[in-house]
Design an enzyme around this catalytic site. Structure first.
Site, PDB file in Angstrom:
ATOM      1  N   PHE A  11      50.686  13.792 -56.141  1.00 19.27           N
ATOM      2  CA  PHE A  11      51.394  15.055 -55.898  1.00 19.27           C
ATOM      3  C   PHE A  11      51.971  15.091 -54.472  1.00 19.27           C
ATOM      4  CE2 PHE A  11      50.046  19.402 -54.171  1.00 19.27           C
ATOM      5  CZ  PHE A  11      51.309  19.960 -54.308  1.00 19.27           C
ATOM      6  N   TYR A 144      33.228  13.686 -52.468  1.00 20.89           N
ATOM      7  CA  TYR A 144      34.560  13.864 -51.860  1.00 20.89           C
ATOM      8  C   TYR A 144      34.411  14.250 -50.390  1.00 20.89           C
ATOM      9  CZ  TYR A 144      39.319  15.842 -51.333  1.00 20.89           C
ATOM     10  OH  TYR A 144      40.605  16.141 -50.923  1.00 20.89           O
TER      11      TYR A 144
HETATM   12  P1  NAD Z   1      46.763  13.175 -56.263  1.00 21.45           P
HETATM   13  O1  NAD Z   1      45.604  12.839 -57.118  1.00 21.45           O
HETATM   14  O2  NAD Z   1      47.975  13.737 -56.908  1.00 21.45           O
HETATM   15  O3  NAD Z   1      47.206  11.907 -55.404  1.00 21.45           O
HETATM   16  C1  NAD Z   1      46.313  10.910 -54.995  1.00 21.45           C
HETATM   17  C2  NAD Z   1      46.971   9.563 -55.254  1.00 21.45           C
HETATM   18  O4  NAD Z   1      46.095   8.512 -54.775  1.00 21.45           O
HETATM   19  C3  NAD Z   1      47.203   9.285 -56.741  1.00 21.45           C
HETATM   20  O5  NAD Z   1      48.522   8.864 -56.967  1.00 21.45           O
HETATM   21  C4  NAD Z   1      46.191   8.169 -57.067  1.00 21.45           C
HETATM   22  O6  NAD Z   1      46.611   7.337 -58.123  1.00 21.45           O
HETATM   23  C5  NAD Z   1      46.078   7.469 -55.730  1.00 21.45           C
HETATM   24  N1  NAD Z   1      44.849   6.697 -55.575  1.00 21.45           N
HETATM   25  C6  NAD Z   1      43.566   7.123 -55.746  1.00 21.45           C
HETATM   26  N2  NAD Z   1      42.706   6.114 -55.506  1.00 21.45           N
HETATM   27  C7  NAD Z   1      43.456   5.037 -55.161  1.00 21.45           C
HETATM   28  C8  NAD Z   1      43.155   3.692 -54.808  1.00 21.45           C
HETATM   29  N3  NAD Z   1      41.884   3.242 -54.743  1.00 21.45           N
HETATM   30  N4  NAD Z   1      44.171   2.839 -54.509  1.00 21.45           N
HETATM   31  C9  NAD Z   1      45.469   3.271 -54.551  1.00 21.45           C
HETATM   32  N5  NAD Z   1      45.810   4.541 -54.897  1.00 21.45           N
HETATM   33  C10 NAD Z   1      44.824   5.402 -55.194  1.00 21.45           C
HETATM   34  O7  NAD Z   1      46.218  14.176 -55.134  1.00 21.45           O
HETATM   35  P2  NAD Z   1      46.991  14.997 -53.999  1.00 21.45           P
HETATM   36  O8  NAD Z   1      46.734  16.419 -54.221  1.00 21.45           O
HETATM   37  O9  NAD Z   1      48.386  14.519 -53.865  1.00 21.45           O
HETATM   38  O10 NAD Z   1      46.142  14.570 -52.721  1.00 21.45           O
HETATM   39  C11 NAD Z   1      46.587  13.515 -51.885  1.00 21.45           C
HETATM   40  C12 NAD Z   1      45.716  13.434 -50.639  1.00 21.45           C
HETATM   41  O11 NAD Z   1      45.719  14.682 -49.941  1.00 21.45           O
HETATM   42  C13 NAD Z   1      44.250  13.093 -50.935  1.00 21.45           C
HETATM   43  O12 NAD Z   1      43.782  12.196 -49.949  1.00 21.45           O
HETATM   44  C14 NAD Z   1      43.563  14.438 -50.821  1.00 21.45           C
HETATM   45  O13 NAD Z   1      42.229  14.286 -50.436  1.00 21.45           O
HETATM   46  C15 NAD Z   1      44.386  15.135 -49.745  1.00 21.45           C
HETATM   47  N6  NAD Z   1      44.295  16.602 -49.873  1.00 21.45           N
HETATM   48  C16 NAD Z   1      44.979  17.275 -50.831  1.00 21.45           C
HETATM   49  C17 NAD Z   1      44.855  18.666 -50.916  1.00 21.45           C
HETATM   50  C18 NAD Z   1      45.630  19.481 -51.926  1.00 21.45           C
HETATM   51  O14 NAD Z   1      45.525  20.710 -51.917  1.00 21.45           O
HETATM   52  N7  NAD Z   1      46.422  18.898 -52.793  1.00 21.45           N
HETATM   53  C19 NAD Z   1      43.996  19.348 -50.050  1.00 21.45           C
HETATM   54  C20 NAD Z   1      43.275  18.599 -49.116  1.00 21.45           C
HETATM   55  C21 NAD Z   1      43.446  17.234 -49.023  1.00 21.45           C
END
Ligand code: NAD
Length: 308
Positions: A11, A144
């Site tokens: 995302f 997490y």
């Molecule tokens: P998401 O699940 O849409 O994106 C995470 C991506 O990482 C996915 O495309 C997944 O396939 C990839 N991924 C996971 N493990 C992997 C690996 N071992 N090797 C390669 N790729 C891998 O989630 P998001 O909401 O886009 O979150 C992205 C980042 O932002 C994360 O690190 C999350 O902790 C952080 N974050 C997001 C939010 C939020 O509100 N969306 C809040 C706090 C932190």
């Protein structure tokens, strides 16, 4: 710049990739599609973008120079990390180590996507970067929260020990198009239920609070941090705090749905309040969120209508 983004098919990663391309940079995404989707970046195919399918818990190498590494790979929704506890711990620990190693080898700057979850169920409200948090390491969410706390610790160690220009962003709840409707996070879940005319499920009595930031505001904050001189963690999120019941009612109204609220027991260790103190982001980055909730929800609801 030539920028590597781990988690680019997710995302936030997909929005980051798009904005960097719009600003004239070259982007190399690395993703194993664990919780992401190629579709999220399909529209970037003809641009200066490539997606490498690779698990970042294994050694990462990229040919040629790299100026900036954005480490975004990690399951991020409670449903995902409760189902994938060990991959979540591994990507926070081994994945962060490998992404830092790539930045060090290339002499690149580094930004870690950390999270407000490092504050756990906070005893200080709103949360400032100086707060150390209240996390249960052996609770279900610990996989997490502790992975991200370890990721912060190793990022700071690379900065102090190796002189890497490493930065940490603590992201608070963010929403927008390309979230998955079944990922269990409040906004997509409520929109999906409201659009289908189903009951809207609230965990607890709905009085627990969250602060929702629209994804374009977050991306602006990330890129300002990447450009800044600071190596201290910076909160980026929207300080407009709402109860979960209030956000559910807003979504029901905006979708024109006849859905009713239903209440289920609160999951273990669910934070009762969440609101960023963004003084540091304002002072150091000159950043604050611009997109009002109803404007962000309008775009997000329109996106989910195409998915249902
Ligand atoms: P998401 O699940 O849409 O994106 C995470 C991506 O990482 C996915 O495309 C997944 O396939 C990839 N991924 C996971 N493990 C992997 C690996 N071992 N090797 C390669 N790729 C891998 O989630 P998001 O909401 O886009 O979150 C992205 C980042 O932002 C994360 O690190 C999350 O902790 C952080 N974050 C997001 C939010 C939020 O509100 N969306 C809040 C706090 C932190």
């Amino acid at each position: 710049m030539r920028v590597v983004i781990t988690g680019a098919a997710g995302f936030i990663g997909s929005h980051l990739s798009e904005t960097l391309l719009d600003r004239g940079h070259s982007v190399i995404g690395i993703d194993n599609l664990l919780t992401g989707d190629r579709e999220n970046v399909a529209h970037l195919r003809d641009r200066d973008f490539q997606l490498i399918i690779h698990d970042v818990t294994r050694y990462i190498d990229v040919a040629g120079p790299v100026d900036l590494v954005l480490h975004w790979a990690s399951p991020a929704s409670p449903i995902d990390y409760l189902e994938l506890p060990i991959p979540t711990l591994k990507v926070g620990a081994l994945g962060t180590h490998n992404a830092l190693g790539l930045a060090k080898a290339k002499g690149a700057r580094f930004v870690l996507a950390s999270t407000s979850e490092v504050y756990g169920d906070p005893l200080e409200h709103p949360q400032k970067e100086t707060y150390w948090g209240n996390v249960n390491p052996i609770g279900p969410r610990g996989v997490y929260d502790e992975a991200k706390r370890f990721a912060e610790a190793i990022t700071v160690a690379y900065h102090r020990h190796h002189g890497l220009d490493a930065k940490i962003i603590r992201i608070f709840n963010t929403y927008g198009p390309r979230m998955r409707i079944h990922d269990g996070r409040a906004v997509p879940t409520f929109i999906g239920q409201a659009l289908r005319g189903e009951d809207v499920t609230i965990f607890g009595d709905g009085s627990q609070t969250r602060s929702f930031c629209y994804v374009t505001d977050l991306v602006e904050g990330i890129l300002r941090l990447a450009d800044s001189n600071t190596n201290d963690p910076v909160n980026v999120g929207n300080p407009h705090e709402m109860s979960i019941a209030e956000i559910a009612q807003t979504i029901i109204r905006m979708t024109g749905s006849s859905s009713q609220l239903v209440f289920k027991p609160l999951p273990t260790d669910d934070p009762k309040v969440r609101r960023p103190d963004i003084t540091r982001a304002r002072e150091i980055l000159g950043w604050e969120p611009k997109v009002p909730l109803e404007e962000g929800l309008t775009t997000t609801i329109a996106y989910f209508r195409t998915k249902i």
